[in-house]
Motif scaffolding. Structure first.
Motif, short mmCIF file in Angstrom:
data_model
loop_
_atom_site.label_atom_id
_atom_site.label_comp_id
_atom_site.label_asym_id
_atom_site.label_seq_id
_atom_site.Cartn_x
_atom_site.Cartn_y
_atom_site.Cartn_z
N LYS A 1 0.84 -1.20 0.00
CA LYS A 1 0.00 0.00 0.00
C LYS A 1 0.87 1.25 0.00
N SER A 2 1.92 1.26 0.82
CA SER A 2 2.79 2.44 0.88
C SER A 2 3.54 2.65 -0.43
N MET A 3 3.95 1.55 -1.09
CA MET A 3 4.63 1.69 -2.38
C MET A 3 3.67 2.23 -3.44
N LEU A 4 2.43 1.76 -3.44
CA LEU A 4 1.45 2.26 -4.41
C LEU A 4 1.17 3.74 -4.19
N VAL A 5 1.02 4.14 -2.95
CA VAL A 5 0.78 5.55 -2.64
C VAL A 5 1.97 6.39 -3.08
N GLU A 6 3.17 5.89 -2.88
CA GLU A 6 4.37 6.61 -3.30
C GLU A 6 4.44 6.73 -4.82
N ILE A 7 4.13 5.65 -5.53
CA ILE A 7 4.13 5.69 -6.99
C ILE A 7 3.09 6.68 -7.50
N GLN A 8 1.90 6.67 -6.90
CA GLN A 8 0.86 7.60 -7.33
C GLN A 8 1.28 9.05 -7.08
N ALA A 9 1.97 9.29 -5.97
CA ALA A 9 2.46 10.64 -5.68
C ALA A 9 3.52 11.05 -6.72
N LEU A 10 4.40 10.14 -7.08
CA LEU A 10 5.41 10.44 -8.09
C LEU A 10 4.77 10.72 -9.45
N GLU A 11 3.76 9.92 -9.81
CA GLU A 11 3.06 10.16 -11.07
C GLU A 11 2.36 11.52 -11.07
N ARG A 12 1.77 11.88 -9.93
CA ARG A 12 1.10 13.17 -9.82
C ARG A 12 2.11 14.31 -10.00
N ARG A 13 3.28 14.18 -9.37
CA ARG A 13 4.33 15.19 -9.52
C ARG A 13 4.84 15.24 -10.96
#
Length: 119
Positions: free
Chosen positions: A37-49
Motif C-alpha cells: 500500500k505504501s509503495m502504491l501511494v508513493e508511486i501515485q504521488a510520483l506520477e502526480r508530480r
C-alpha cells in the motif's frame, strides 16, 4: 567506408518500439496491506508530480511556440492561418501588440529573441 548506420533496422523518426508506461493513477490501495500500500501511494504521488512537471513544461514552452508560429505565419498572411493567429492574439495580447507594433519584422524578432529563427 561502410555507409550503413550501426543499426540498419533503425530509421530516422522511428521510436524504439516501447509502449507508453502503465499508470497507477486509478489503482485502488484499499485491498492492499502494509508495504504494498505504501509503495502504491508513493508511486501515485510520483506520477502526480510528474504530471504537474509536464504541465509546467508545457506552460513554459507554449509562449515560445505560439509566438514563433505567429511570427512565421504572418510572413505570407495565408487565409488558413488566420484562425490560429486570432487565438494567439487572444492568448498573448500584450506580446502580439509589441510584436506587431515593431517598426520592422527584424526589430520584432530582436525584441522577442528571434521568434522566426530556425526557419
Amino acid at each position: 567506408e561502410d555507409l550503413l548506420p550501426p543499426f540498419p533496422d533503425r530509421r530516422f523518426g522511428w521510436h524504439n518500439g516501447s509502449y507508453n508506461p502503465a499508470s497507477y493513477r486509478n489503482v485502488s490501495a484499499d485491498k492492499l496491506k502494509g508495504s504494498q500500500k505504501s509503495m502504491l501511494v508513493e508511486i501515485q504521488a510520483l506520477e502526480r508530480r510528474e504530471r504537474q512537471l509536464q504541465a509546467f513544461f508545457d506552460k513554459l514552452t507554449a509562449h515560445g511556440d505560439d509566438m514563433t508560429w505567429y511570427g512565421r505565419s504572418g510572413v505570407f498572411n495565408h487565409p488558413a492561418a488566420r484562425p490560429r493567429r486570432q487565438e494567439i492574439q487572444q492568448q498573448w495580447p500584450q506580446h502580439v501588440r509589441a510584436y506587431d507594433g515593431a517598426s520592422s519584422r527584424a526589430d520584432a524578432d530582436k525584441l522577442f529573441g528571434g521568434f522566426s529563427a530556425n526557419l
